[in-house]
Design an enzyme around this catalytic site. Structure first.
Site, short mmCIF file in Angstrom:
data_model
loop_
_atom_site.label_atom_id
_atom_site.label_comp_id
_atom_site.label_asym_id
_atom_site.label_seq_id
_atom_site.Cartn_x
_atom_site.Cartn_y
_atom_site.Cartn_z
N THR A 1 7.24 -1.81 2.18
CA THR A 1 7.61 -0.98 1.24
C THR A 1 8.16 0.50 2.03
OG1 THR A 1 5.65 0.06 0.81
CG2 THR A 1 6.60 -1.86 -0.70
N ASP A 2 8.87 1.23 1.59
CA ASP A 2 8.86 2.59 2.16
C ASP A 2 7.78 3.18 1.64
OD1 ASP A 2 9.93 4.91 3.46
OD2 ASP A 2 11.98 4.72 2.53
N TRP A 3 7.45 4.14 2.34
CA TRP A 3 6.28 4.95 2.18
C TRP A 3 6.01 5.46 0.61
CZ3 TRP A 3 6.17 2.62 6.43
CH2 TRP A 3 5.06 2.47 7.14
N GLY A 4 5.13 4.98 -0.18
CA GLY A 4 5.14 5.31 -1.60
C GLY A 4 6.04 4.63 -2.40
N GLY A 5 6.77 3.46 -1.95
CA GLY A 5 7.69 2.93 -2.61
C GLY A 5 7.54 1.73 -3.34
#
Length: 807
Positions: A228-232
């Site tokens: 995932t993108d960070w926090g995604g």
């Protein structure tokens, strides 16, 4: 599976723990089974490894690393081999810093010139972007670590990127927004893919089975890891079911529990979890091997700096050269003006920001470049404030010179991750300076520093225009070598430059402001639109001048591709980018007038002729048929075009191609705008005919309670007075900080607070706030002030007690 024996020894809890990070940058390790943690680091154009005070916005310093030119810059080289060379150097530095996964390159399309992250992306053309990305990936992974192509997919705006729903038809998705990823996966063989934050046609990308399972895994045979993108991450179990192995950063075990519950309830089969674990283990073990072999964690900073300079030299674009003002004649007296000459604008802002090992400055290299300077004046305030005193001093200096070198561009807070640009203009104080200088000295050469297209209504006031884009730590010296003639410029634009922003095809539908963004222009982005709709541009896609001239001749179309000759008809050696475009003549299926299907860069001595071949491949004649749900070839006569840019076609030939006899996918009467290419104002009805379904309501439902995926900006209409007050406080703080010059801090508020969905508070705080605590915050937002805070602190006490008992 490759690691069955290890997986058999793992508990369910251990398997679940591997699916999210140990901390901000590292994956979980399991020492008893010999499973080490991996380190992931930002790095599209340089390693950003943070060892302390980790963040994802480029706020805190990282270890020194070579800052290469950004992707938008190197794209102008049109040289995948150069991308591969840069990739090798990036890979070497990643190995030296013990980075397993380098988070880059980015291949999202430049749908609009205003996307704040365009400096990190290659092109408006998917074929070009894919080929450049594949080069980078091959280079990075040749060193034994993994590249990570991003952001998958249709992530083409920064505003509200964590919650926006991208509405795009299937054909446009495949042909425009996925083709670069396809090339990165199938040709570049990337080991890792990063899913994007946004929704795609109603589903978050990392939960989208069509995108992740059917296309990425099944069609492209991708066997690597999706992170995932960070926090995604939204729903962790839904992400795993779609094959999104790794969630970053850590959630302190909270989502591990979600996985365990899902397996025990039967919602998630343990075999599916095992497959994800296996792919992650393969990435861990395969990238960890290289660290066992290295004897030194050092790299040759000087050698890498020289490589960065060579990359910049090949990527600089000469856009105007009236009266052959360039290269500068020996002994010409030059006034150097512009803040960017003293303080180089050489990279973007946000997660890709690099702490350079060395940094060249223009004023230090003038003598070495053989440029006779009469002095320097800043001429303008960097962040837009007008100063008549600085203009007057610059004009006084310009009077003493034969040529003015004027360094203009965009500042660091204008082009940044998490925010889109507000206009295509450069700051007015710079334009004012240019007009005043022109009155005293008309021999002006502008050196432009920015990572994306800008309007140039002032271009008639300059004789020379050199665009360095964001050319990295060695860019200042590279530009001077072009100006002085030591290097013959060979860069060509990888994006079109419209005359004005209103001419762009997505003008009425960028960015999406609330729920969704509609890609009503369909296939027609960039030159595909301008050439088909006959819209005049300032500089076309693929455009760039040289200090020599090239002639094209003797085209032949053979089964394998197109063959032709290029002759250097000038007086000095140079490099030419030859571009292959294809156009279909039938008109039965709507298509752009021309599409890039190949390119090559040729080096020629003065007077030399070379025979060149650009091969056809599986993408040359294909289109995606929405009736058959697969790639097809239309039986037709095709125009084969070879040119120096999309608007400068030098050679043409025709070729009849056998088709796949697929049924026609469209009713032409329902899609008149798409068949004509006049797509700047598409009605909702016609767009829905293209989609095949009704578009969602694009505005927030202000009657519903605010939930996990609603943003903090939506507190403006919250039921709770406290939430509305907080919204106005945030808005005031942003405006105040911007006004007093603290623009980076103001941007940070917009990036990390204003447009953040509430779930991001839990996903990005590393377990400081968990989802039950977030429920309490949402109660406060929705008008239950006391009940909400009681719930928040009750859940916090529960979390701390559990953490204490586990320790």
């Amino acid at each position: 599976m490759k690691h069955t024996e290890i997986i058999k020894k793992m508990t369910l809890e251990e398997k679940a723990s591997l699916m999210s990070g140990k901390d901000f940058w590292q994956t979980q390790n399991i020492d008893r089974l010999g499973i080490p943690s991996m380190f992931l680091a930002d790095g599209p154009h340089g390693i950003r490894k943070q060892q302390a005070a980790a963040d994802h916005l480029g706020l805190n310093a990282s270890l020194p690393a070579t800052c290469f030119p950004t992707a938008a810059t190197v794209a102008n080289s049109w040289n995948p081999e150069l991308g591969e060379k840069i990739g090798r150097y990036l890979g070497k530095e990643a190995v030296a810093q013990k980075v397993n996964v380098l988070l880059g390159p980015g291949v999202n399309m430049k749908r609009s010139p205003l996307c704040g992250r365009n400096f990190e992306y290659f092109s408006e053309d998917p074929y070009h972007a894919g080929k450049m990305a594949a080069g980078y990936i091959r280079g990075i992974q040749s060193q034994g670590i993994s590249a990570c192509v991003k952001h998958f997919a249709a992530n083409n705006q920064e505003e509200r990127r964590m919650s926006i729903d991208t509405i795009v038809d299937e054909r446009t998705l495949r042909e425009i927004y996925l083709t670069a990823f396809e090339i990165a996966v199938t040709e570049g063989k990337t080991k890792t893919v990063m899913s994007s934050y946004n929704k795609l046609n109603g589903e978050y990308t990392n939960e989208n089975l069509h995108l992740m399972r059917e296309i990425l895994r099944k069609e492209w045979n991708f066997e690597g890891v999706v992170v995932t993108d960070w926090g995604g991450s939204n729903d962790r179990v839904a992400g795993l079911l779609a094959g999104n192995e790794l969630e970053m950063p850590t959630t302190a075990g909270e989502t591990n529990e979600d996985i365990i519950r899902a397996v025990r309830s039967g919602e998630l089969k343990e075999e599916v979890l095992d497959e994800c674990v296996d792919r992650l283990l393969e990435l861990v073990f395969s990238t960890e091997e290289v660290f066992k072999k290295i004897s030194s964690t050092e790299f040759d900073a000087e050698e890498h700096h020289r490589a960065a300079r060579e990359a910049a030299e090949e990527s600089i674009v000469l856009l105007k050269n009236e009266d052959h003002i360039l290269p500068l004649k020996a002994g010409v007296k030059v006034a150097v003006i512009g803040d960017f000459a003293q303080n180089s604008r050489y990279q973007g802002a946000g997660s890709s920001i690099v702490n350079p090992t060395i940094l060249d400055h223009t004023l230090d290299y003038l003598q070495e470049a053989g440029i006779a300077s009469v002095g320097y004046e800043p001429g303008f305030e960097r962040y837009g404030k007008r100063s008549q005193r600085k203009i007057d001093r610059a004009c006084a200096l310009a009077k003493q010179a034969e040529v003015v070198l004027l360094y203009l561009g965009l500042d660091e807070v204008t082009e940044a991750e998490g925010l889109d640009r507000q206009s295509m203009k450069i700051p007015q104080n710079q334009v004012d300076l240019l007009h005043e200088l022109y009155k005293v000295n008309s021999n002006i050469v502008v050196v432009l520093s920015c990572g994306s297209a800008v309007e140039m209504p002032w271009i008639d006031k300059v004789k020379g225009l050199v665009h360095g884009y964001l050319s990295g730590q060695a860019g200042a010296g590279a530009i001077l070598r072009v100006l002085s003639g030591k290097v013959n410029p060979s860069g060509k634009l990888a994006e079109s430059y419209p005359l004005r922003y209103e001419d762009t095809p997505a003008y009425y539908h960028f960015p999406g402001k609330e729920v969704s963004v509609e890609y009503r222009e369909g296939l027609y982005i960039g030159y595909r639109y301008y050439d088909t709709a006959n819209v005049e541009v300032l500089f076309p896609f693929g455009y760039g001048l040289s200090y020599t001239t090239f002639e094209y001749s003797d085209i032949q179309v053979i089964e394998e591709g197109v063959v032709f000759k290029i002759t250097n008809t000038g007086s000095r050696a140079g490099m030419e980018v030859a571009q292959l475009y294809i156009g279909c003549k039938t008109g039965e299926i709507f298509r752009p007038k021309k599409e890039l299907k190949g390119f090559t860069k040729v080096s020629l001595q003065a007077g030399e002729t070379k025979t060149v071949m650009i091969p056809f491949d599986d993408k040359t004649f294909r289109y995606f048929n929405v009736k058959t749900d697969r790639w097809e070839v239309e039986q037709a006569e095709y125009v084969i075009m070879v040119g120096a840019s999309s608007a400068d076609i030098r050679l043409t030939e025709t070729l009849v191609v056998e088709g796949t006899n697929a049924p026609l996918p469209y009713d032409q009467e329902k899609l008149p705008s798409y068949y004509s290419g006049q797509v700047s104002k598409i009605s909702q009805e016609e767009f829905e005919s293209l989609l095949g379904w009704k578009v969602p309501v694009p505005t927030w439902d202000r009657t519903k309670p605010i939930g996990y995926n609603d943003t903090i900006a939506q507190c403006q209409y919250a039921k709770g007075a406290f939430a509305r007050f907080a919204f106005h406080l945030i808005s005031f703080a942003h405006g105040f900080l911007w006004k007093i010059g603290k623009r980076s801090t103001a941007n940070l508020i917009m990036m990390s607070i204003y447009h953040m969905p509430f779930r991001g508070i839990a996903r990005m705080t590393g377990g400081i706030v968990n989802m039950p605590m977030l429920d309490g915050l949402l109660m406060v937002v929705n008008g239950q002030f006391f009940k909400g805070f009681r719930h928040f602190f009750k859940e916090r006490a529960k979390m701390l007690k559990l953490a204490k008992s586990n320790n």
